[in-house]
Scaffold this active site. Structure first.
Site, PDB file in Angstrom:
ATOM      1  N   ARG A  57      12.289  -6.127  -3.778  1.00  0.00           N
ATOM      2  CA  ARG A  57      11.653  -6.953  -2.735  1.00  0.00           C
ATOM      3  C   ARG A  57      10.298  -7.455  -3.216  1.00  0.00           C
ATOM      4  O   ARG A  57       9.885  -8.582  -2.919  1.00  0.00           O
ATOM      5  CB  ARG A  57      11.534  -6.134  -1.437  1.00  0.00           C
ATOM      6  CG  ARG A  57      12.901  -5.814  -0.827  1.00  0.00           C
ATOM      7  CD  ARG A  57      12.765  -4.946   0.401  1.00  0.00           C
ATOM      8  NE  ARG A  57      12.038  -5.625   1.463  1.00  0.00           N
ATOM      9  CZ  ARG A  57      11.524  -4.969   2.509  1.00  0.00           C
ATOM     10  NH1 ARG A  57      11.627  -3.645   2.588  1.00  0.00           N
ATOM     11  NH2 ARG A  57      10.886  -5.640   3.450  1.00  0.00           N
ATOM     12  N   HIS A 109       2.694  -1.977   9.010  1.00  0.00           N
ATOM     13  CA  HIS A 109       3.722  -1.275   8.239  1.00  0.00           C
ATOM     14  C   HIS A 109       3.408  -1.261   6.752  1.00  0.00           C
ATOM     15  O   HIS A 109       4.283  -0.980   5.927  1.00  0.00           O
ATOM     16  CB  HIS A 109       5.098  -1.923   8.481  1.00  0.00           C
ATOM     17  CG  HIS A 109       5.620  -1.652   9.858  1.00  0.00           C
ATOM     18  ND1 HIS A 109       6.724  -2.304  10.373  1.00  0.00           N
ATOM     19  CD2 HIS A 109       5.198  -0.807  10.832  1.00  0.00           C
ATOM     20  CE1 HIS A 109       6.953  -1.859  11.606  1.00  0.00           C
ATOM     21  NE2 HIS A 109       6.036  -0.962  11.905  1.00  0.00           N
TER      22      HIS A 109
END
Ligand code: APR
Length: 235
Positions: A57, A109
């Site tokens: 990612r 997050h």
């Protein structure tokens, strides 16, 4: 008098930049199991698998075609022009809000392009793969780096700062989030008696009824239009 604004964004705002969401049919959790790649237990059990998931990612963010989109830029413009504080709380770890020029961003997050050292707790910018022997830029410890990302079962970051912004806001806008993950999913409940709550999302969510206003469509269309109406209304 224009009130302070809190914006909460989720993966949907980055979808048109080319990044997958989590719970759509083509989402990340359709291809990976959370318990294999996004919990502290997964990292303890198989660190290489977890590092590989985040390395892939993170590598995507090095792709020059992945850029902030019109929705990210509209929120940066709202922050610059709105005559009261605008706090942008994002669940996203892709860094696209900051790249679009938003300043007052809380990445609750964590951030994919940062690494955290398990030996000294330092958080460092990290845009490449985290390999098994990578050394901490702060203390030099090798093989002790994890993604600076909040896993399921861990406490989101900067919750006190988020709660202070929610307490003070008069407008709450949720953009591109399915409202499935707490504590972010509970923010609208916390502020809906004091603030005008608006949902901007591709489609209805389970939480749509909690909002005073909801607009549905692609973020790159509905967010810029919404921001321009907000800025026109405050003169
Ligand atoms: N424009 C606007 N909204 C969109 C678009 C788009 N182009 N495409 C998808 N969406 C909406 C979907 O309808 C959905 O409601 O974005 C939302 C994405 O929801 P999720 O995939 O659940 O992502 P998110 O809400 O950010 O997930 C929250 O869950 O897995 C954890 O840590 C992860 O931060 C993530 C958290």
């Amino acid at each position: 008098m224009a009130p302070p604004i809190v914006i909460l964004t989720g993966a949907g705002i980055s979808r048109e930049s080319g990044l997958a969401t989590f719970r759509d049919a083509d989402g990340i959790w359709a291809r990976h199991r959370i318990e294999d790649v996004a919990t502290p237990q997964a990292f303890a059990r198989n660190p290489d698998l977890v590092q590989g998931f985040y390395n892939a990612r993170r590598a995507q963010l090095r792709d020059p075609t992945i850029q902030p989109n019109a929705a990210h830029h509209a929120l940066a413009r709202l922050e610059a022009k709105w005559p009261a504080p605008v706090t942008l709380v994002t669940q996203n770890i892709d860094g696209l809000h900051a790249r679009a020029g938003s300043r007052n961003v809380i990445a609750m997050h964590g951030e994919l392009q940062k690494a955290r050292c398990l030996a000294c707790s330092a958080v460092s910018i990290w845009e490449d793969d985290i390999t098994a022997h990578a050394a901490c830029p702060a203390c030099g410890a090798a093989g002790r780096l994890r993604p600076h990302v909040v896993w399921f079962g861990e406490i989101p970051l900067e919750m006190e700062r988020i709660e202070a912004a929610l307490d003070a806001c008069g407008i709450f806008i949720a953009i591109g989030t399915s409202g499935q993950v707490y504590p972010a999913a509970g923010f609208v409940q916390a502020v809906r008696r004091q603030a005008r709550c608006v949902e901007l999302n591709l489609e209805e969510t389970e939480g749509t009824a909690l909002f005073h206003e909801a607009q549905h469509g692609p973020a790159t269309q509905i967010v810029p239009a919404f921001v321009e109406r907000m800025l026109a209304s405050c003169g």
